[in-house]
Structure formats: structure tokens, C-alpha cells
Enzyme design. Structure first.
Site, mmCIF file in Angstrom:
data_model
loop_
_atom_site.group_PDB
_atom_site.id
_atom_site.type_symbol
_atom_site.label_atom_id
_atom_site.label_comp_id
_atom_site.label_asym_id
_atom_site.label_seq_id
_atom_site.Cartn_x
_atom_site.Cartn_y
_atom_site.Cartn_z
ATOM 1 N N HIS A 199 39.502 34.297 39.384
ATOM 2 C CA HIS A 199 38.707 35.026 38.392
ATOM 3 C C HIS A 199 38.403 36.403 38.969
ATOM 4 O O HIS A 199 37.798 36.528 40.037
ATOM 5 C CB HIS A 199 37.401 34.300 38.064
ATOM 6 C CG HIS A 199 36.609 34.987 36.989
ATOM 7 N ND1 HIS A 199 36.730 34.671 35.645
ATOM 8 C CD2 HIS A 199 35.706 35.995 37.053
ATOM 9 C CE1 HIS A 199 35.934 35.436 34.941
ATOM 10 N NE2 HIS A 199 35.298 36.256 35.771
ATOM 11 N N CYS A 200 38.827 37.438 38.263
ATOM 12 C CA CYS A 200 38.649 38.804 38.751
ATOM 13 C C CYS A 200 37.510 39.482 37.991
ATOM 14 O O CYS A 200 37.620 39.696 36.781
ATOM 15 C CB CYS A 200 39.948 39.597 38.576
ATOM 16 S SG CYS A 200 39.802 41.317 39.119
ATOM 17 N N PRO A 201 36.411 39.824 38.654
ATOM 18 C CA PRO A 201 35.312 40.490 37.948
ATOM 19 C C PRO A 201 35.681 41.882 37.460
ATOM 20 O O PRO A 201 35.099 42.369 36.489
ATOM 21 C CB PRO A 201 34.204 40.546 39.014
ATOM 22 C CG PRO A 201 34.912 40.453 40.317
ATOM 23 C CD PRO A 201 36.118 39.604 40.079
ATOM 24 N N ASN A 250 37.011 41.242 34.288
ATOM 25 C CA ASN A 250 36.120 40.343 33.549
ATOM 26 C C ASN A 250 36.899 39.213 32.876
ATOM 27 O O ASN A 250 36.683 38.900 31.701
ATOM 28 C CB ASN A 250 35.321 41.126 32.490
ATOM 29 C CG ASN A 250 34.234 40.278 31.841
ATOM 30 O OD1 ASN A 250 33.642 39.416 32.487
ATOM 31 N ND2 ASN A 250 33.995 40.494 30.563
ATOM 32 N N ASN A 251 37.797 38.597 33.621
ATOM 33 C CA ASN A 251 38.605 37.520 33.062
ATOM 34 C C ASN A 251 39.291 36.769 34.196
ATOM 35 O O ASN A 251 39.385 37.268 35.327
ATOM 36 C CB ASN A 251 39.667 38.079 32.111
ATOM 37 C CG ASN A 251 40.170 37.043 31.123
ATOM 38 O OD1 ASN A 251 39.739 35.883 31.133
ATOM 39 N ND2 ASN A 251 41.095 37.442 30.268
#
Length: 333
Positions: free
Chosen positions: A190-192, A195-196
Site C-alpha cells: 500500500h503506497c500512501p 493513496n492506494n
């Protein structure tokens, strides 16, 4: 502390008492066609805004500090076009990675289930034949209900896996994301910043995002180097429309930003390409999970992510990958 192998948890999930379907509420209605995918996470939204701000800051410094004040018209036009094109592609890739459902299209929602004519609007990883229809959507949330499991009419030896967190029937190679609150197939991480989750359906856009950010960072660093040399040779008051102290501060900040993002995105780009070629996600590598899927060539794995056949669309965030015959992700639950 004794480490428990990953397959041990799968063995636990096979047990009927682990499913506990009576604790699952009926699944929500599927999202209407055309509904935008967006994760409402405060940290992720803030990181996405910061990403856009940093790119726009680089645009400002490149245009108004270095290129527009330059007396070399050809130099300014060429570098301005190249930088703006790469920045546009980077932001477009960011939007596609952020707003794309990370799970592929439902393989089939109308099929004959174990000899019975029953149709379920659920995403099951099982090879099907006959009339296939396609709907977009992540792994259904809350579909591991008692009624649904009973309707599957599982034969002896057939098993389904349930996620205890989102109460869904869990496909192979799926992991639960605590931020998205869903199970994501082929979840890398999950990559902030986007945002996904990075999954099977948006990995192409994430790879393009890291590549274009690395390119504009490198381009900005090169232009900053040339601009410093130019300003040292000329009068500082003539090489920028800003005062010399302001110009120096803006250039140093851009240099620091470009160097930081060049290193970070280059490493991410390399790890993502390696993950695609080996057909093993970051989570699968971290957990050292047992390989249960067919091994493909590196070229086939690349086409499974970027599309089939090879074309300029591989580099475009606007081209949706067409897997054609290259899609190797069909499993029997």
C-alpha cells in the site's frame, strides 16, 4: 520466537470452524458501473497532495527561475517542452494509480456452478467457460456468508479461504490491506503517495509514475547544474528575475528535492520491474510464501502487466493494458 510458515495459515483456513460464516454479514451491493475508485484515507490524501505540490514546485522553479529568464530561446523551449511533458505524464500516471481499482475485472459473474444453474455476482478465481461477463470491482467484501458458502456445494477436497478481517472468500495470492479494508489480489504494497494499494490492475501506472518522477528529477538536477554554472559566469542579477538570495534558495531546495526523489523513485522502479519479471509481489517475497502459480517467462510477465502485444502504449498512462492471451492469473480455489 518460532516462525510459522505461511502455508500453515492456509492449512488453518481450510478448516470449517475457521470460516465461521455465521459471523459474516451479507455483502454490500456492488459499486455501480463507472463509479470512481478512491480510498478515503487522511494520510494517503495528504501524501497525494504533497506529491502534486512538489511536482508543481519543480515546475515553478524550472519555468520562472531557470527557463523563462534565459536568453537562449532554443534551450528554454526544448527543455521546457521535455520537462512539462514528463511532468504531465507523471501526474497522469499518479492519477491512474490512485483512482484505479487495484484488482482486475471480475472474470465471470454468470456461470454454471457445480452443475447447478446459479448466477453469483461474486469474484471467484476459477476458470470458467460459456458466457462470460465482466464487471469492475475489488474482491467482494463480506461474501463469506453461510448461505453463499452452502450454495457453492463444495465437493470433498474442495476448499475456500476466508479473510477473517473483511469476511470475504479469499482468492489465491490475495492479502488484506488494513487501509483499503479489502483483500487485494497480487498486492505488492500500500503506497500512501498514491493513496492506494499497488495490485494487479494498477501496477503499470505505479511503475510509470516512479519512472517519470525519476526522469523529471534527473532532468531538473541537470538544468540546476547548468544554471549554477551560467550564474557563476554571468551577473547573478541577470540570470534570474528573482533576487540572488531567493534564486539560490529556490535552486537548492529544488536540487535537494530532485536528488531525494531520484534516489527513491529509481529504487522503487527497479524493485517493481524485478517483482514483475519474477512474478512475485513484495509481500510474497517478504513472507517467503510458497509458489503456487505457474512460472512464466519474464517477457510474458511484463506483458501481463503492461499489455499484449508490446507497443508505445506501455509508456502511456492513458492506455489500459490489454492482456490478450498473456494473462496467466487464473486459479482454482
Amino acid at each position: 520466537m518460532m516462525l510459522i510458515p505461511a502455508h500453515h495459515f492456509r492449512d488453518i483456513e481450510r478448516k470449517p470452524e475457521y470460516l465461521q460464516p455465521e459471523k459474516c454479514i451479507p455483502p454490500p451491493h456492488p459499486r455501480p458501473a463507472g463509479t470512481m475508485w478512491f480510498i478515503r484515507d487522511g494520510c494517503g490524501i495528504a501524501c497525494a497532495i504533497v506529491t502534486w505540490f512538489l511536482v508543481l514546485y519543480a515546475e515553478f522553479v524550472v519555468l520562472f527561475v531557470m527557463l523563462i529568464p534565459s536568453r537562449d530561446y532554443v534551450y528554454s523551449v526544448i527543455n521546457g517542452l521535455v520537462f512539462n511533458l514528463l511532468a504531465f505524464l507523471a501526474l497522469a500516471s499518479h492519477c491512474r494509480a490512485m483512482l484505479t481499482d487495484p484488482v482486475k475485472t471480475c472474470m465471470a459473474v454468470a456461470f454454471t456452478l457445480l452443475g447447478r444453474g446459479l448466477s453469483f455476482p461474486e469474484k471467484l478465481d476459477r476458470p470458467v467457460s460459456g458466457h462470460d461477463r465482466h464487471l469492475s470491482g475489488a474482491v467482494p467484501k463480506g461474501n463469506a456468508t453461510k448461505e453463499f458458502i452452502e450454495s457453492l456445494q463444495l465437493k470433498p477436497g474442495q476448499v475456500v479461504y476466508k479473510c477473517p478481517k473483511c469476511c470475504s472468500i479469499k482468492p489465491d495470492r490475495a492479502h488484506h490491506c488494513s487501509v483499503c479494508k479489502r483483500c487485494i489480489r497480487k498486492m505488492d504494497h500500500h503506497c500512501p503517495w498514491v493513496n492506494n494499494c499497488v495490485g494487479e490492475n494498477n501496477q503499470k501506472y505505479f511503475v510509470l509514475f516512479t519512472m517519470y518522477i525519476a526522469l523529471i528529477s534527473l532532468h531538473a538536477l541537470i538544468m540546476v547544474g547548468f544554471h549554477f554554472l551560467h550564474c557563476f559566469e554571468e551577473d547573478w542579477t541577470k540570470c534570474s528575475s528573482f533576487s540572488p538570495p531567493t534564486t539560490v534558495i529556490l535552486l537548492i531546495l529544488l536540487c535537494f528535492e530532485g536528488l531525494l526523489f531520484l534516489i527513491f523513485t529509481s529504487v522503487m522502479f527497479g524493485t517493481q520491474v524485478h517483482s514483475i519479471c519474477t512474478d512475485e509481489t513484495g509481500i510474497e517475497q517478504l513472507k517467503k510464501e510458497e509458489r503456487r502459480w505457474a512460472k512464466k517467462t519474464k517477457w510474458m510477465n511484463m506483458k501481463a502487466v503492461f499489455g499484449h502485444p508490446f507497443s508505445l502504449g506501455w509508456a502511456s498512462p492513458f492506455a489500459t493494458p490489454d492482456q490478450g492471451k498473456a494473462d496467466p492469473y487464473q486459479y482454482v480455489v
